[in-house]
Write an enzyme that holds these catalytic residues in place. Structure first.
Site, PDB file in Angstrom:
ATOM      1  N   ASP A 234     -14.279 -25.038 -18.242  1.00 19.34           N
ATOM      2  CA  ASP A 234     -13.741 -25.702 -19.423  1.00 19.34           C
ATOM      3  C   ASP A 234     -14.835 -25.835 -20.488  1.00 19.34           C
ATOM      4  OD1 ASP A 234     -12.427 -27.420 -21.176  1.00 19.34           O
ATOM      5  OD2 ASP A 234     -12.781 -29.196 -19.931  1.00 19.34           O
TER       6      ASP A 234
ATOM      7  N   ARG B  71       4.041 -34.033 -12.828  1.00 22.58           N
ATOM      8  CA  ARG B  71       2.719 -33.867 -12.251  1.00 22.58           C
ATOM      9  C   ARG B  71       1.905 -35.061 -12.739  1.00 22.58           C
ATOM     10  NH1 ARG B  71      -2.792 -33.493 -14.283  1.00 22.58           N
ATOM     11  NH2 ARG B  71      -3.992 -32.218 -12.834  1.00 22.58           N
TER      12      ARG B  71
ATOM     13  N   ASN C 284       2.045 -19.844 -30.507  1.00 21.87           N
ATOM     14  CA  ASN C 284       2.335 -20.613 -31.721  1.00 21.87           C
ATOM     15  C   ASN C 284       3.698 -20.186 -32.245  1.00 21.87           C
ATOM     16  OD1 ASN C 284       2.432 -21.918 -34.183  1.00 21.87           O
ATOM     17  ND2 ASN C 284       0.342 -21.400 -34.766  1.00 21.87           N
TER      18      ASN C 284
ATOM     19  N   ARG D   8      -9.634 -22.107 -21.126  1.00 23.34           N
ATOM     20  CA  ARG D   8      -8.467 -22.474 -21.920  1.00 23.34           C
ATOM     21  C   ARG D   8      -8.340 -21.584 -23.159  1.00 23.34           C
ATOM     22  NH1 ARG D   8      -9.363 -29.126 -21.510  1.00 23.34           N
ATOM     23  NH2 ARG D   8      -9.411 -29.176 -19.228  1.00 23.34           N
TER      24      ARG D   8
ATOM     25  N   GLY E 261      -2.823 -24.166 -32.493  1.00 18.53           N
ATOM     26  CA  GLY E 261      -1.449 -24.245 -32.960  1.00 18.53           C
ATOM     27  C   GLY E 261      -0.383 -23.929 -31.944  1.00 18.53           C
TER      28      GLY E 261
ATOM     29  N   GLU F  73      -2.069 -35.245  -8.601  1.00 16.60           N
ATOM     30  CA  GLU F  73      -3.357 -34.560  -8.666  1.00 16.60           C
ATOM     31  C   GLU F  73      -4.336 -35.268  -7.730  1.00 16.60           C
ATOM     32  OE1 GLU F  73      -7.000 -33.293 -11.684  1.00 16.60           O
ATOM     33  OE2 GLU F  73      -5.881 -35.147 -12.000  1.00 16.60           O
TER      34      GLU F  73
ATOM     35  N   ASP G 263      -1.552 -37.093 -13.269  1.00 17.20           N
ATOM     36  CA  ASP G 263      -2.981 -36.883 -13.454  1.00 17.20           C
ATOM     37  C   ASP G 263      -3.800 -37.992 -12.788  1.00 17.20           C
ATOM     38  OD1 ASP G 263      -5.030 -35.254 -14.849  1.00 17.20           O
ATOM     39  OD2 ASP G 263      -5.426 -37.109 -15.945  1.00 17.20           O
TER      40      ASP G 263
ATOM     41  N   ASP H 180       2.495 -24.436 -29.279  1.00 15.59           N
ATOM     42  CA  ASP H 180       3.498 -25.499 -29.300  1.00 15.59           C
ATOM     43  C   ASP H 180       4.658 -25.179 -28.360  1.00 15.59           C
ATOM     44  OD1 ASP H 180       4.963 -23.574 -30.722  1.00 15.59           O
ATOM     45  OD2 ASP H 180       4.305 -24.367 -32.658  1.00 15.59           O
TER      46      ASP H 180
ATOM     47  N   ASP I 257      -8.658 -26.867 -15.196  1.00 10.72           N
ATOM     48  CA  ASP I 257      -9.856 -27.597 -14.771  1.00 10.72           C
ATOM     49  C   ASP I 257     -10.870 -26.725 -14.044  1.00 10.72           C
ATOM     50  OD1 ASP I 257      -9.264 -30.181 -15.753  1.00 10.72           O
ATOM     51  OD2 ASP I 257      -7.917 -30.571 -14.074  1.00 10.72           O
TER      52      ASP I 257
END
Length: 591
Positions: free
Chosen positions: A473, A331, A153, A477, A177, A362, A333, A179, A429
């Site tokens: 997941d 990349r 952040n 993360r 938060g 992907e 998706d 970024d 993932d």
């Protein structure tokens, strides 16, 4: 004993016969394991026959439990190539042509007063435009994947409402938060690690924390910053000789994407009705959406890339962000659910803006249809991830099967594609590597050694280098750990050392892998990476087991080959000039 004909396989103008460069064609053949003693290629120019015909020995470049794989490089003088295979064992010799098996493939037919070879395979003409030519820099890169919302952040002023405390448990919908300024602030961490490229998961406006539900393709999500922030990030990375690859979601959009909202409100009368695949109006979301969506998720409606307006819109987006910020690629998706026609146009448009842009799709499975040089430079190499898991984290396969599988995967694609496949041991993932290793950092180290010494472009998932863990997941993360007192600094030093090992050795970045199959058994894998040039060979041995194992240097390495890297609780012991005792749960690299 006769040659097993059913096992012999070749397909022209494919991964088995392709342009390696503007002057060279690689030709491959598959035969049954230990079934053929010698394989030769009879080749020449059909318009200059028989004067141009040449018989060239093929090299057995890999063997697995079922098959042998042969390859030869040919440089046709006039860029035209016709060819047939001569197969031989101790009892039989035969020819394989496009028509099948023949006893004599050298017969010729008179044609307009000339002679031509019969029934041969053909690579009709070596056009420079057909050469698969991924960006040069990618082969040398070590990537680092960042999930921006969880990395750092750097600007609390753009935090979303109800931001959770850094370090709290991640959920499917909470925010922390992170970024783009946070990424800028920590670029020197990546420099210290030896990373040379960054892959950012989506940074464009979206409702969720992961941003794979894009609501505005023309705007950076304000929680992350703005276009100026992204440009500063790219410039700061470039100043450190580091590339930046962005993530595009062109298979589907977010539910709040303005054109889709127009369809929700106006139904069949919407000017955007054909931007999506709506089966029934009015649009319904439950129990299943009345429109095509990613995985039946109603908040991710699938875009209709057959629609010229959609195509033009997305291609403008793709070229704008490369031009405006200097980003180094995309990349893509859910790339396997979008039409090949769209990706061909995408590649053409993006490469016109930056011919060195990396186009990465992907695709979690065999990606050959997308890797013919007209769509992607590479795909995310999850099959490699599965192979490492099978050998190390699950112990579901032994060293022989690991060698067989990785070698067989290599034959799926041209060599120049193999060099830039996106190898990783985890991502946003998947459960984190340390979690899959049940917290065993010795096992993790062996996996990382395999990653950084294998052909392809390696990628480190943020935080793995300091001992972060997490399950599926959303647990994978978690927020990045920045307090050095909470980081595993010994593990970081290990990552840095293995990255440096790769960065310093061309054989590990550009070499071809060959397994010492007779030594790959049980708990042990032994292989060599070599460019074919003098002093550009590296040997690797990994022992996952709890007992030491005797290994021998590959014949291509001299007896005085030096140990340049070692990981394990005890040191490698030399038994004689070429034989070593590899300790339990250890890995070693020689050159």
């Amino acid at each position: 004993m006769t040659i097993t004909r059913a096992a012999v396989h070749h397909r022209p103008k494919s991964n088995m016969a392709y342009a390696a460069d503007a002057e060279t064609v690689h030709v491959r053949l598959r035969t049954e394991r230990d079934d053929v003693e010698a394989c030769r290629l009879l080749h020449g120019d059909k318009f200059d026959w028989p004067e141009s015909k040449t018989l060239t020995a093929m090299e057995k470049v890999h063997a697995d439990a079922d098959h042998d794989y042969w390859q030869v490089a040919v440089q046709p003088e006039n860029r035209r190539l016709c060819y047939a295979f001569q197969l031989q064992d101790e009892d039989e010799a035969l020819w394989r042509t496009e028509w099948g098996f023949e006893e004599n493939a050298t017969a010729e037919l008179p044609t307009m007063g000339e002679t031509r070879p019969m029934h041969y395979y053909e690579y009709p003409f070596l056009n420079a435009a057909d050469v698969i030519d991924p960006p040069e820099w990618v082969s040398d890169a070590v990537f680092y994947q960042i999930f921006p919302e969880r990395f750092a952040n750097g600007n609390p002023e753009n935090d979303p409402d109800e931001t959770a405390d850094w370090g709290d448990a991640p959920t499917l919908d909470n925010h922390f938060g992170g970024d783009l300024q946070g990424v800028i602030d920590h670029l020197d961490h990546l420099v210290d690690l030896g990373v040379t490229a960054i892959y950012l998961t989506p940074i464009f406006a979206g409702e969720t924390n992961h941003k794979y539900d894009t609501t505005d393709y023309e705007r950076i999500d304000p929680q992350f910053g703005d276009e100026e922030t992204l440009s500063r990030l790219v410039d700061a990375a470039h100043d450190r000789d580091m590339r930046v690859v962005l993530d595009a979601v062109f298979n589907h959009c977010g539910r709040q994407f303005a054109p889709f909202q127009d369809v929700v409100e106006n139904g069949a009368d919407s000017e955007y009705a054909d931007w999506f695949h709506v089966h029934e109006f009015p649009v319904e979301f439950e129990p299943r959406p009345t429109f095509d969506a990613f995985g039946f998720e109603g908040h991710m409606p699938k875009l209709n890339t057959e629609n010229p307006e959609v195509r033009d819109y997305l291609l403008d987006v793709a070229t704008h962000w490369i031009e405006a910020t200097g980003a180094d690629g995309w990349r893509l998706d859910v790339a396997d659910e979008v039409s090949h026609a769209f990706w061909r146009e995408f590649r053409s448009e993006v490469k016109a803006v930056n011919e060195e842009a990396y186009v990465l799709g992907e695709v979690w499975h065999d990606s050959a249809p997308w890797l013919q040089g007209d769509q992607f430079d590479a795909t995310m190499n999850y099959p490699f991830t599965y192979a490492v898991d099978g050998f190390l984290t699950e112990a579901a396969m032994d060293g022989t099967e690991f060698a067989d599988r990785v070698g067989r995967f290599r034959f799926r694609y041209p060599e120049q594609v193999n060099q830039v496949l996106f190898n990783m041991l985890g991502s946003h993932d998947t459960a984190r590597l340390l979690h899959r290793c049940d917290g065993d950092k010795t096992q993790l180290r062996l996996a990382v050694l395999l990653l950084l010494t294998a052909p392809g472009t390696p990628c480190i998932y943020y935080g793995d280098e300091v001992g972060m863990t997490g399950g599926e997941d959303p647990d994978c993360r978690r927020t990045m750990v920045w307090d050095e007192a909470e980081q595993d600094r010994e593990l970081f030093a290990f990552f840095r050392e293995v990255v440096a090992l790769r960065n310093d050795r061309r054989a590990l970045r550009r070499g071809r892998i060959s397994f010492e199959r007779e030594q790959c058994e049980g708990d042990v894998v032994v292989y060599q990476m070599s460019t074919g040039e003098p002093d550009e060979s590296v040997a690797v041995a990994v022992n996952r087991g709890h007992q030491s194992f005797t290994v021998e240097l590959p014949a291509e390495l001299p007896p005085d080959a030096e140990v340049v890297f070692e990981t394990g609780a005890s040191e490698l012991r030399r038994r004689d000039d070429r034989t070593f005792e590899l300790p339990a749960r250890a890995g070693v690299v020689w050159e």
